[in-house]
Design a protein around this motif. Sequence first.
Motif, mmCIF file in Angstrom:
data_model
loop_
_atom_site.group_PDB
_atom_site.id
_atom_site.type_symbol
_atom_site.label_atom_id
_atom_site.label_comp_id
_atom_site.label_asym_id
_atom_site.label_seq_id
_atom_site.Cartn_x
_atom_site.Cartn_y
_atom_site.Cartn_z
ATOM 1 N N VAL A 82 50.374 -57.506 5.137
ATOM 2 C CA VAL A 82 51.344 -56.811 4.301
ATOM 3 C C VAL A 82 52.039 -55.742 5.134
ATOM 4 C CG1 VAL A 82 50.164 -57.241 2.096
ATOM 5 C CG2 VAL A 82 49.546 -55.230 3.475
ATOM 6 N N PRO A 83 53.197 -55.275 4.685
ATOM 7 C CA PRO A 83 53.929 -54.277 5.467
ATOM 8 C C PRO A 83 53.178 -52.963 5.602
ATOM 9 C CG PRO A 83 55.327 -55.274 3.768
ATOM 10 C CD PRO A 83 53.929 -55.705 3.481
ATOM 11 N N ASP A 84 53.408 -52.268 6.702
ATOM 12 C CA ASP A 84 52.861 -50.932 6.895
ATOM 13 C C ASP A 84 53.405 -49.990 5.827
ATOM 14 O OD1 ASP A 84 51.283 -49.162 8.818
ATOM 15 O OD2 ASP A 84 53.168 -48.069 8.617
ATOM 16 N N THR A 85 52.698 -48.892 5.605
ATOM 17 C CA THR A 85 53.084 -47.983 4.526
ATOM 18 C C THR A 85 54.472 -47.375 4.734
ATOM 19 O OG1 THR A 85 51.949 -46.127 5.595
ATOM 20 C CG2 THR A 85 50.685 -47.439 4.006
ATOM 21 N N GLY A 86 54.905 -47.275 5.963
ATOM 22 C CA GLY A 86 56.217 -46.706 6.223
ATOM 23 C C GLY A 86 57.353 -47.702 6.170
ATOM 24 N N ALA A 87 57.063 -48.961 5.871
ATOM 25 C CA ALA A 87 58.095 -50.010 5.871
ATOM 26 C C ALA A 87 59.079 -49.802 4.729
ATOM 27 C CB ALA A 87 57.445 -51.383 5.750
ATOM 28 N N PRO A 88 60.374 -50.066 4.964
ATOM 29 C CA PRO A 88 61.362 -49.973 3.882
ATOM 30 C C PRO A 88 61.002 -50.921 2.740
ATOM 31 C CG PRO A 88 62.450 -50.116 6.018
ATOM 32 C CD PRO A 88 60.992 -50.410 6.254
ATOM 33 N N LEU A 89 61.004 -50.401 1.536
ATOM 34 C CA LEU A 89 60.527 -51.176 0.402
ATOM 35 C C LEU A 89 61.480 -52.308 0.032
ATOM 36 C CD1 LEU A 89 58.328 -51.501 -1.741
ATOM 37 C CD2 LEU A 89 59.525 -49.806 -3.135
ATOM 38 N N LEU A 90 62.764 -52.006 -0.044
ATOM 39 C CA LEU A 90 63.715 -53.026 -0.499
ATOM 40 C C LEU A 90 63.890 -54.153 0.509
ATOM 41 C CD1 LEU A 90 66.200 -50.736 -2.366
ATOM 42 C CD2 LEU A 90 65.110 -52.765 -3.313
ATOM 43 N N ARG A 91 63.525 -53.911 1.757
ATOM 44 C CA ARG A 91 63.563 -54.993 2.737
ATOM 45 C C ARG A 91 62.558 -56.087 2.379
ATOM 46 N NH1 ARG A 91 63.200 -52.901 8.703
ATOM 47 N NH2 ARG A 91 65.070 -51.821 7.952
ATOM 48 N N GLN A 92 61.550 -55.747 1.600
ATOM 49 C CA GLN A 92 60.522 -56.718 1.204
ATOM 50 C C GLN A 92 60.977 -57.543 -0.002
ATOM 51 O OE1 GLN A 92 58.395 -56.321 3.647
ATOM 52 N NE2 GLN A 92 59.361 -54.320 4.109
ATOM 53 N N PHE A 93 62.147 -57.211 -0.549
ATOM 54 C CA PHE A 93 62.675 -57.912 -1.716
ATOM 55 C C PHE A 93 64.106 -58.375 -1.410
ATOM 56 C CE2 PHE A 93 59.323 -55.185 -3.212
ATOM 57 C CZ PHE A 93 58.662 -55.938 -4.172
ATOM 58 N N PRO A 94 64.243 -59.330 -0.483
ATOM 59 C CA PRO A 94 65.592 -59.737 -0.039
ATOM 60 C C PRO A 94 66.426 -60.389 -1.135
ATOM 61 C CG PRO A 94 63.909 -61.235 0.809
ATOM 62 C CD PRO A 94 63.179 -60.061 0.207
ATOM 63 N N GLU A 95 65.800 -60.748 -2.240
ATOM 64 C CA GLU A 95 66.548 -61.362 -3.330
ATOM 65 C C GLU A 95 67.415 -60.357 -4.090
ATOM 66 O OE1 GLU A 95 62.258 -60.976 -5.047
ATOM 67 O OE2 GLU A 95 63.275 -60.843 -3.101
ATOM 68 N N TYR A 96 67.314 -59.067 -3.725
ATOM 69 C CA TYR A 96 68.096 -58.043 -4.409
ATOM 70 C C TYR A 96 69.026 -57.329 -3.413
ATOM 71 C CZ TYR A 96 64.083 -58.707 -7.543
ATOM 72 O OH TYR A 96 63.089 -59.247 -8.322
ATOM 73 N N PRO A 97 69.965 -58.029 -2.796
ATOM 74 C CA PRO A 97 70.821 -57.384 -1.798
ATOM 75 C C PRO A 97 71.668 -56.254 -2.375
ATOM 76 C CG PRO A 97 71.671 -59.558 -2.375
ATOM 77 C CD PRO A 97 70.313 -59.455 -2.981
ATOM 78 N N ASP A 98 72.017 -56.347 -3.666
ATOM 79 C CA ASP A 98 72.810 -55.282 -4.274
ATOM 80 C C ASP A 98 72.034 -53.975 -4.338
ATOM 81 O OD1 ASP A 98 71.126 -56.713 -6.114
ATOM 82 O OD2 ASP A 98 72.134 -55.692 -7.786
ATOM 83 N N LEU A 99 70.718 -54.064 -4.596
ATOM 84 C CA LEU A 99 69.896 -52.856 -4.639
ATOM 85 C C LEU A 99 69.678 -52.306 -3.232
ATOM 86 C CD1 LEU A 99 67.212 -53.907 -7.293
ATOM 87 C CD2 LEU A 99 69.332 -52.614 -7.637
ATOM 88 N N ALA A 100 69.493 -53.196 -2.265
ATOM 89 C CA ALA A 100 69.304 -52.764 -0.883
ATOM 90 C C ALA A 100 70.540 -52.057 -0.345
ATOM 91 C CB ALA A 100 68.956 -53.964 -0.009
ATOM 92 N N ALA A 101 71.705 -52.411 -0.881
ATOM 93 C CA ALA A 101 72.961 -51.814 -0.419
ATOM 94 C C ALA A 101 73.220 -50.440 -1.034
ATOM 95 C CB ALA A 101 74.120 -52.748 -0.736
#
Length: 327
Positions: A82-101
């Motif tokens: 699983v991602p490290d604790t400092g990893a960007p959260l929205l990067r783990q949910f690529p199905e939501y590009p509008d939220l990542a933007a």
Amino acid sequence: MKELHDRLAETLREGRIDGLHAAVAVRGGETLLEYYGVGEDFVWNTSLGVVEFGPRTLHDVRSVTKSVTALLYGIALGDGLVPDTGAPLLRQFPEYPDLAADSARAGLTVEHALTMSLGLEWREELPYDNPTNAEIAMELAPDRYRYVLSRPVVEPPGTRWTYCGGATALLGRLIADGTGQPLAEYGRTALFAPLGIHDLEWTTGADGVASAASGLRLTPRDLARIGEVVLAGGAWDGRRIVPAGWLDTMFRPRLPTGWGGEYGYHWYLETIAGHRVVSGIGNGGQRLIVLPDLDLAVAITAGNYDDPDQWRTPVTLLERVVLPALG
């Protein structure tokens, strides 16, 4: 210990721990107290009627599930799944590009989920049979993860602890994605089976996904066993189950709660009667209480669901029954 049982009987007669369903206290591998009562119980909001509890009776542990999910995250992290604790959260949910933007959400990390400091609007103080309670609304939403991540931004992430079952749902998704197993299946293979815990249930939502926030059903004995592995530094029966470093990280105070304690990674941290206490806490009076300096784990189940004073039963049991008997 006779004194413990006598204290318990007296406290029950006095009506100070109403709603208590069961309690198990274990110290140094020895069971000091084991009590089972009778009372109405529920699976989430579905009544089971009046239940006579016993050693093999499963009980909702409600939001103690959150603390177990954090243990599972640490196990998966130790294996690089699983991602490290400092990893960007929205990067783990690529199905939501509008939220990542959305620049207001760009700073969200996994740690913000672990500390419940996402900075998103989340109201979970309402009763859990109310569809406007945010956790219930999440369960009713067509996409639980989008529901959580798209909540209005109210403050920068990391600013403040706000109780949020949605944060735990995100962690459950990361565990399932990273391990390639549904959360409940990974929990069995990575934690429960190694501890000898085989009789359990994990309630799912309408989408069939196990509730990472509140779905676990365990026996009090097995709940206490999870406390024992925490006391043992993550090892059990000669085998490393939870990385010791994760326990240190998980129990480091991060943010103050609204009631005076502090919050780590999905565990509550406080001092009771001069003892450092780490706890998993669930609606109705469910508790897993770990006191490291006493090598003591206490598992409590109760039926005081949605009661504003539900905290009194487990705290009274600890302060008036268990701790005085230990000297």
